[in-house]
Design a protein around this motif. Structure first.
Motif, PDB file in Angstrom:
ATOM      1  N   PRO A 121       4.862  -8.484  12.103  1.00 57.90           N
ATOM      2  CA  PRO A 121       4.398  -9.623  11.283  1.00 57.90           C
ATOM      3  C   PRO A 121       3.504  -9.336  10.074  1.00 57.90           C
ATOM      4  O   PRO A 121       3.298 -10.231   9.283  1.00 57.90           O
ATOM      5  CB  PRO A 121       3.637 -10.478  12.297  1.00 57.90           C
ATOM      6  CG  PRO A 121       3.146  -9.506  13.312  1.00 57.90           C
ATOM      7  CD  PRO A 121       4.077  -8.348  13.317  1.00 57.90           C
ATOM      8  N   ILE A 122       2.937  -8.153   9.925  1.00 59.32           N
ATOM      9  CA  ILE A 122       1.944  -8.045   8.850  1.00 59.32           C
ATOM     10  C   ILE A 122       2.212  -6.955   7.817  1.00 59.32           C
ATOM     11  O   ILE A 122       2.885  -5.960   8.086  1.00 59.32           O
ATOM     12  CB  ILE A 122       0.495  -7.845   9.393  1.00 59.32           C
ATOM     13  CG1 ILE A 122       0.346  -6.504  10.100  1.00 59.32           C
ATOM     14  CG2 ILE A 122       0.094  -8.985  10.270  1.00 59.32           C
ATOM     15  CD1 ILE A 122      -1.069  -6.194  10.487  1.00 59.32           C
ATOM     16  N   TRP A 123       1.685  -7.196   6.637  1.00 62.06           N
ATOM     17  CA  TRP A 123       1.600  -6.195   5.588  1.00 62.06           C
ATOM     18  C   TRP A 123       0.119  -5.892   5.372  1.00 62.06           C
ATOM     19  O   TRP A 123      -0.718  -6.781   5.489  1.00 62.06           O
ATOM     20  CB  TRP A 123       2.118  -6.767   4.280  1.00 62.06           C
ATOM     21  CG  TRP A 123       3.566  -6.634   4.038  1.00 62.06           C
ATOM     22  CD1 TRP A 123       4.221  -5.512   3.615  1.00 62.06           C
ATOM     23  CD2 TRP A 123       4.557  -7.653   4.147  1.00 62.06           C
ATOM     24  NE1 TRP A 123       5.561  -5.777   3.472  1.00 62.06           N
ATOM     25  CE2 TRP A 123       5.795  -7.076   3.797  1.00 62.06           C
ATOM     26  CE3 TRP A 123       4.514  -8.982   4.522  1.00 62.06           C
ATOM     27  CZ2 TRP A 123       6.972  -7.798   3.788  1.00 62.06           C
ATOM     28  CZ3 TRP A 123       5.682  -9.699   4.528  1.00 62.06           C
ATOM     29  CH2 TRP A 123       6.901  -9.111   4.171  1.00 62.06           C
ATOM     30  N   ILE A 124      -0.189  -4.671   4.990  1.00 68.30           N
ATOM     31  CA  ILE A 124      -1.585  -4.354   4.702  1.00 68.30           C
ATOM     32  C   ILE A 124      -1.705  -3.825   3.282  1.00 68.30           C
ATOM     33  O   ILE A 124      -1.017  -2.878   2.890  1.00 68.30           O
ATOM     34  CB  ILE A 124      -2.128  -3.303   5.687  1.00 68.30           C
ATOM     35  CG1 ILE A 124      -1.924  -3.792   7.112  1.00 68.30           C
ATOM     36  CG2 ILE A 124      -3.599  -3.047   5.425  1.00 68.30           C
ATOM     37  CD1 ILE A 124      -2.222  -2.751   8.148  1.00 68.30           C
ATOM     38  N   ASP A 125      -2.553  -4.449   2.543  1.00 66.68           N
ATOM     39  CA  ASP A 125      -2.824  -4.049   1.169  1.00 66.68           C
ATOM     40  C   ASP A 125      -3.776  -2.846   1.204  1.00 66.68           C
ATOM     41  O   ASP A 125      -4.893  -2.961   1.701  1.00 66.68           O
ATOM     42  CB  ASP A 125      -3.466  -5.256   0.474  1.00 66.68           C
ATOM     43  CG  ASP A 125      -4.037  -4.926  -0.878  1.00 66.68           C
ATOM     44  OD1 ASP A 125      -4.219  -3.739  -1.185  1.00 66.68           O
ATOM     45  OD2 ASP A 125      -4.324  -5.881  -1.628  1.00 66.68           O
ATOM     46  N   PRO A 126      -3.320  -1.689   0.735  1.00 72.09           N
ATOM     47  CA  PRO A 126      -4.152  -0.501   0.872  1.00 72.09           C
ATOM     48  C   PRO A 126      -5.395  -0.519  -0.015  1.00 72.09           C
ATOM     49  O   PRO A 126      -6.288   0.302   0.169  1.00 72.09           O
ATOM     50  CB  PRO A 126      -3.211   0.640   0.480  1.00 72.09           C
ATOM     51  CG  PRO A 126      -2.158   0.014  -0.322  1.00 72.09           C
ATOM     52  CD  PRO A 126      -2.054  -1.404   0.096  1.00 72.09           C
TER      53      PRO A 126
END
Lengths: 826, 479
Positions: A99-104
């Motif tokens: 479910p998730i994306w992570i903005d680095p």
């Protein structure tokens, strides 16, 4: 898009003390917040270099990778030269089910709320990250140093955080994020300051850290020799939070056995969160041993400060079950009281390991913050001090305590400007207000000084801070220095301010323990469903003319757009409409002048800062119980902590610039509506804005927070049937011109004396930059020959003169009395 | 559609009968028109009377058609007449059309209307995939140019956008506009982008035709004739995809058209062998009927690679907080999104943006209408939006956001006008003041400027009377 101006990095006041460890670029966002930070005036806060250093060190900026990536030509053009293009992160093969994306770079987390894993992910994210927006489909969270601090303090390990993120993420967790988490967690939560048997202990599970502290030149000497101990880690053990379903069972058991010992086993209290599984791992780790050494209680501050400097912020925990020195308080929730699941969840975070952690719990207005506070007090069962914003809400707190718990009325005392009572026993609850305990600058009355000595002279088990967002950090520090308490619990609905003053609260009080989802609560029926609308009122021609002419005169401009006749008409129309539906209506206006004028024009009661407490009570009583009084006008003083469950409709005619918090707080006034559980019930929230004025701009800003919570504001451009309404005010141009002339003269006369209540921020510093104003104008302007109407200012003055002969001097009064007496004697 | 000239039917309708007669000399044209332009009923009628020796009477036709379908029949006949396929009065095919269509169906003749296959060997690298890639790149370049309108160099693919002639064409067709130094997209350009690929190709071809017409009318470059060009397009449409055709068999003027067609990506000519050309899918699907149009992109994706099914797709989630999340890969779609939103960041397959007052105003400033934006958002709405809308019994897009977009547009059109009379050059200020005050009192004064002594009233009769009576009174006083 131009880079969003960030408060933290943009403010000149701070740039001087950005520590060398951090390297924020010019547009580097450091305080991760909503996108909609308004550029509010940034007043210099108290210089807190150490704190700033720590905050800087833990900002993600230190870890971000500044290389720009180019996927294709759009990267450069639309994503800030590729710096916001993260498409270089490869997708995992089964990314669709994660479910998730992570903005680095900024630690943003994007969550697909429709994913089957979303609920689990949400439970986890609320622990480790700050929720930014939670509408229907896609939620955004941000990993910040504060949120990680909170996560660590409830016992999560960095390894577990990273692993869980990895499990949910569609892409491999970026390097910058893992190192950010690692570094934050490596020093957070390592060291705890615990008060046991009235002795202060510095605790850690990591002997190396403790050694490091001991060797420190400042901390070392503070140690009480020969006090190193090794104990096993605390656990939830037999602690039961009252009011939970589990507690009910316990109580029954207690009744059966008819004894006061707590049952050995209360495992069920643990919330069924995904991180519970993680925590079980931690428990294994924790079982190892806890190392501790005692320090002199005179040195607490020095040690705390030093620990912050060497980047081991101390967590404060209160082992209240083993505290024998402070007397126990006879208090428990009433048997019938049941707390709701989210309240239980928030409290379980506070008492997660059987001790009381300090921290902040964020619940929407009307979701039962007070009950959370009371339950916490009932769990700790020690002396408790409650700080709230006003005398009114102090009274409310006391009543709530009496309502929900079985505390003896004697044991709960008020310390306000009107009541100064104490509890008779050796422990109890004091409810007071922030101003009462903080106005140290001014000389106190004798009795309140004595009361203060009483407060500062003892140790409190719990300090409850109501509406904690109104307390800027420096004020809070004052409070915490003078009043000693083992645990602090901050309660608020909106942990946001347009200025930067509360960002440090996380370090001063403790981490944010829990933040509820507004939409979820409203769907479950705990708070009312609200229809929000923004009503656009065009300025009438004459008002707009004047508005444009008065570019320099801000206060007149403001009065003009606030008192735009169309707006008043809209207000009248809405009041009429909702009164007929049977709603009870609150009208809010920040602008006190407008408040009075409009309330008078519409013939309604109003309450503002200058209204006496007696009158307030009368008006509020009437509003609550008298079916004829359906509408009241409130100034800012009604924004917070005013409990009016009768109100079902809210109209806002003027407001404090772009304050997101005020908007949310005001909405909160109707969330607890009594009738909320009725079928199809809706509360209404109207915001009236004058078109083509700054109000439009501010209103968008103001709504940002609520909109991110999933509320939506419908724009109404015209109210049908308004023109035809009977008895509509300011219908003729003549009346409007008169109103205009009145506003102009009144504004000139009062300048800004009357315009603002001293805000609901109790400690808001008003900048006093009154300058000489130079205006151009003809002689007729100056002499009042133009557009000027004669108004008698002190109508009663002449009469008063007649009635009262010059007798004001005490000497003459005395003589007169003497005469009187003699006369009577004869 | 925003402009009439952009679509083929509208273009054909305004052609004179003589042009049709010329066009129908080519069997390929007749066949293409038959295939592409006619509704089903019209096709049936044409087929029924194609080999009929005598004119068909309208009353006979009525017997064939069910009474309920009378309207469709009338429409069919109207179209047939409009395209000059049947004669104005009776129900008989025009001679040219009849002959050409018969030829097209039967074969034979030496018209070479369906192209002459090249006899030379086909280069090994030219296959379906190659042609699709080639056409796609050419066409995407044009679309990118329309979107970004700056002709920026594409670093990744190394191409430099479309040829200057194409750019000029886009500019002439007002798909892009020059504003100062920069080129920006117009609302025509935006609706162009929202069309299917096939319609886009036609739009561009028709622009070209018009440009040639204009050029011919002004007297230069008379070697090309728009009628001949049109029938050449129809011919291209009848060619077989993947086959090589001979350029030598073409007429001089048609050979001159080849470079532009290459620029459009409709045909491919190998560099070492200029004697043969390959029509690409863009050309061969020109006259496929409406439903087959989509197959152009489907064909592309099938050809290019397995993942490219997602390449072209763009689904959007629009939140009530004005955030927009688009599941999109193609830079072209991202550029389209950027036209009306403020993009925040991008992951692989996800772009996030925000609709703001400014971004919408920008779009509106470029001539893109709020309705176009809403239409775009709703055609691309994500399946999740649909599911949620169906469950909650609500509209697919959040109405608040839609209203706001419309209101933002309305905000840009705020000036309203009213008819009326300007009063000026009063003899003295007192006179002006009296009249203006009177006008104000009776509520007809729309605007006044006391300094200049002028005012504007919406009605004049009463003021006239007032002034007359004043003058009379004054005269009375004076005398």
């Amino acid at each position: 898009m131009p880079p969003v101006k960030r408060k933290a990095s943009g403010s000149p006041a701070k740039s001087g003390r950005v520590s060398t460890t951090s390297t924020p670029g010019p547009s580097t966002p450091r305080s991760i917040d909503s996108d909609d930070d308004s550029d509010s005036p940034d007043e210099p806060v108290e210089n807190e270099e150490q704190l700033q250093k720590v905050v800087d060190r833990f900002s993600l900026a230190t870890f971000r990778n500044t290389t720009a990536h180019q996927e294709d030509w759009t990267s450069n053009r639309f994503f800030k030269g590729g710096r916001r293009d993260f498409s270089y992160l490869p997708l995992k093969p089964d990314f669709k089910s994660r479910p998730i994306w992570i903005d680095p770079q900024r630690g943003r987390i994007i969550l697909e709320n429709f994913s089957p894993l979303a609920d689990q992910a949400k439970d986890f994210l609320i622990t480790v990250a700050e929720p930014l927006s939670r509408p229907t489909f896609i939620h955004e969270y941000a990993l910040t140093s504060h949120s990680l601090y909170a996560a660590v303090s409830v016992g999560l390990q960095p390894r577990d955080i990273i692993n869980t993120l990895e499990r949910f993420s569609k892409t491999p967790v970026p390097e910058s994020i893992t190192s950010f988490i690692g570094s934050c967690a490596s020093s957070y939560g390592k060291v705890k300051l615990v008060i046991k048997d009235t002795k202060y202990f510095v605790e850690s599970t990591d002997p190396d850290v403790l050694q490091k502290l001991l060797k420190d030149e400042v901390i070392g000497p503070c140690r009480v020799k020969g006090t190193e101990t090794v104990t096993s880690a605390p656990s939830m053990g037999g602690l039961v939070i009252p009011g939970t379903s589990n507690a009910a069972g316990v109580q029954q058991a207690q009744l059966k056995k008819d004894e006061k010992t707590q049952p050995e086993n209360a495992e069920g209290t643990k919330a069924q969160d995904p991180y519970d599984a993680l925590r079980e791992d931690d428990d294994d780790d924790n079982q190892e041993a806890v190392h501790a050494f005692e320090i002199y209680d005179t040195c607490i501050e020095v040690v705390q400060k030093r620990a912050l400097e060497i980047q081991y912020p101390m967590l404060e925990e209160y082992d209240f079950r083993n505290d024998d020195r402070n007397a126990n308080l006879e208090i428990d929730l009433r048997p019938a009281t049941q707390i709701r699941s989210y309240q239980e969840k928030s409290l379980s975070k506070m008492f997660g390991n059987g001790r009381a952690k300090s921290g902040i719990i964020v619940l929407p207005c009307g979701a039962g913050k007070t009950l959370v506070g009371i339950t916490a007090a009932c769990t700790i069962k020690k002396g408790c001090i409650v700080l709230c914003t006003s005398t009114m809400s102090a009274n409310q707190w006391r009543n709530e305590f009496l309502k929900w718990s079985n505390i003896r009325p004697d044991d709960i005392a008020l310390f306000t400007s009107e009541h100064k009572s104490r509890f008779p026993g050796n422990t109890g609850i004091i409810v007071t207000t922030y101003p009462m305990v903080t106005n140290s600058g001014k000389k106190r009355a004798h009795d309140s000084q004595k009361m203060m000595d009483f407060l500062t002279g003892r140790e409190w088990g719990l300090m409850l801070l109501d509406e904690v967002h109104v307390v800027p950090a420096n004020i809070f520090r004052k409070v915490s220095h003078s009043i000693k308490s083992h645990a602090k619990l901050g309660l608020t609905a909106t942990l946001l301010r347009e200025d930067d003053k509360i960002s440090d609260l996380n370090f001063l009080i403790g981490p944010k323990l829990y933040e509820a989802n507004w939409m979820e609560l409203s769907e479950q029926g705990h708070i009312a469903k609200v229809q929000c609308a923004e009503v656009w009122c065009p300025m009438t021609a004459e008002f707009f003319d004047e508005f444009n002419r008065q570019k320099k005169n801000r206060s007149l401009q403001q009065n003009l757009y606030v008192m735009n006749p169309r707006k008043i008409q809209a207000c009248q129309f809405l009041i009429d409409y909702h009164e007929r539906r049977g709603d009870k209506i609150i009208v809010f206006s920040d602008n006190v002048y407008a408040l009075k004028q409009i309330a008078l024009a519409l013939g309604k009661a109003y309450i503002c800062g200058s209204t006496s407490n007696n009158e307030r009570t009368v008006v509020l009583e009437n509003f609550m119980h008298n079916p004829l009084v359906k509408t009241i006008f409130l100034s800012k003083i009604g924004d917070t902590s005013l409990d009016l469950p009768e109100a079902t409709c809210l109209i806002q005619i003027s407001s404090h610039y772009g304050s997101r918090r005020q908007e949310a707080q005001r909405l909160g006034r109707i969330l607890r509506a009594k009738r909320r559980s009725d079928e199809g019930f809706n509360a209404f929230f109207y915001s009236l804005v004058s078109r083509d004025t700054p109000e439009m701009y501010y209103s968008t800003k103001r709504q940002a927070f609520l909109v991110d919570q999933g509320y939506s504001f419908k724009v109404i451009t015209s109210l049908t049937g308004m023109e035809k309404m009977e008895g509509l005010v300011f219908k003729t141009p003549q009346e409007r011109r008169e109103l205009l002339a009145k506003i102009v003269t009144d504004t000139e006369k009062s300048d800004d004396k009357d315009r603002d209540d001293p805000t609901d921020d109790l400690f808001y510093l008003q900048s006093s930059n009154k300058r000489i104003r130079r205006t151009a104008g003809g002689l007729d302007d100056l002499s009042g020959g133009k557009d000027m109407a004669y108004i008698e200012q002190k109508k009663g003055a002449n009469k008063a003169l007649k009635k009262k002969p010059a007798q004001s001097n005490a000497f003459f009064k005395k003589i007169a009395r003497e005469k009187e007496r003699l006369k009577n004697q004869r | 559609m925003a402009t009439g000239t952009n679509s083929l039917p509208q273009y054909l309708e305004q052609l004179p009968g003589t042009t049709f007669r010329k066009l129908y000399q080519q069997p390929s044209t007749a066949f293409a028109i038959f295939r592409r332009m006619l509704p089903h009923m019209a096709k049936t009628i044409v087929m029924a009377i194609l080999y009929s020796p005598t004119p068909f009477s309208l009353s006979d036709l009525d017997l064939w058609v069910k009474p309920t379908a009378a309207r469709e029949k009338d429409q069919a006949i109207a179209i047939l007449r409009l395209l000059h396929i049947v004669q104005p009065q009776s129900l008989a095919l025009t001679a040219n059309f009849k002959n050409s269509l018969r030829l097209a169906l039967e074969g034979g003749g030496d018209h070479n209307s369906f192209g002459v296959p090249s006899t030379e060997p086909i280069p090994t690298e030219v296959d379906h995939m190659f042609l699709d890639k080639y056409a796609r790149k050419k066409w995407d370049d044009i679309l990118h140019y329309v979107v970004s309108a700056t002709g920026i160099t594409n670093v990744q693919t190394g191409s430099s956008g479309p040829k200057q002639s194409v750019k000029d064409l886009l500019l002439a067709g007002r798909l892009v506009e020059r504003r100062g130094a920069e080129l920006t997209i117009t609302h025509i350009g935006f609706s162009f982008l929202l069309q299917e690929a096939n319609a886009q190709v036609w739009a561009l071809l028709l622009l070209w035709l018009e440009a040639i017409d204009v050029a011919n009318a002004s007297g230069n470059r008379s070697d090309m004739d728009s009628v001949d060009m049109l029938s050449f397009f129809f011919m291209l449409a009848s060619l077989e995809f993947g086959r090589a055709y001979s350029t030598d068999a073409l007429t001089e003027s048609r050979r001159n058209m080849l470079p532009t067609l290459i620029d459009f990506g409709l045909i491919y000519i190998p560099q070492h062998n200029t004697h043969q050309f390959f029509p690409t899918r863009l050309a061969t699907t020109l006259t496929s009927n409406e439903t087959a149009l989509r197959s152009i992109s489907a064909g592309f994706s099938a050809a290019t690679s397995s993942t490219s099914d997602e390449q072209d797709k763009c689904t959007i989630i629009l939140e009530t907080n004005f955030r927009m999340y688009a599941y999109v890969h193609s830079p072209l779609q991202i550029a389209v999104l950027a036209l009306f939103s403020n993009l925040k960041f991008r992951f692989k397959g996800l772009v996030s943006g925000r609709l703001t007052r400014k971004s919408i105003k920008n779009a509106v400033g470029h001539g893109i209408t709020a309705d176009q934006i809403v239409a775009y958002l709703s055609t691309h709405a994500d399946e999740q939006m649909y599911r949620h809308a169906a469950a909650a019994n609500k509209p697919v897009l959040p109405p608040v956001v839609i209203d706001q977009i419309r209101l933002w547009q309305l905000d840009t059109e705020r000036i309203s006008t009213c008819d009326g009379y300007l009063f000026k050059e009063f003899d003295e200020y007192k006179e002006y003041k009296a009249v203006a005050d009177f006008a104000e009192n009776i509520g007809v004064c729309a605007w006044r400027n006391d300094k200049k002594g002028i005012f504007f009233a919406t009605k004049v009769e009463q003021i006239k009377d007032f002034m007359r009576s004043r003058r009379k009174a004054n005269e009375g006083n004076n005398s």
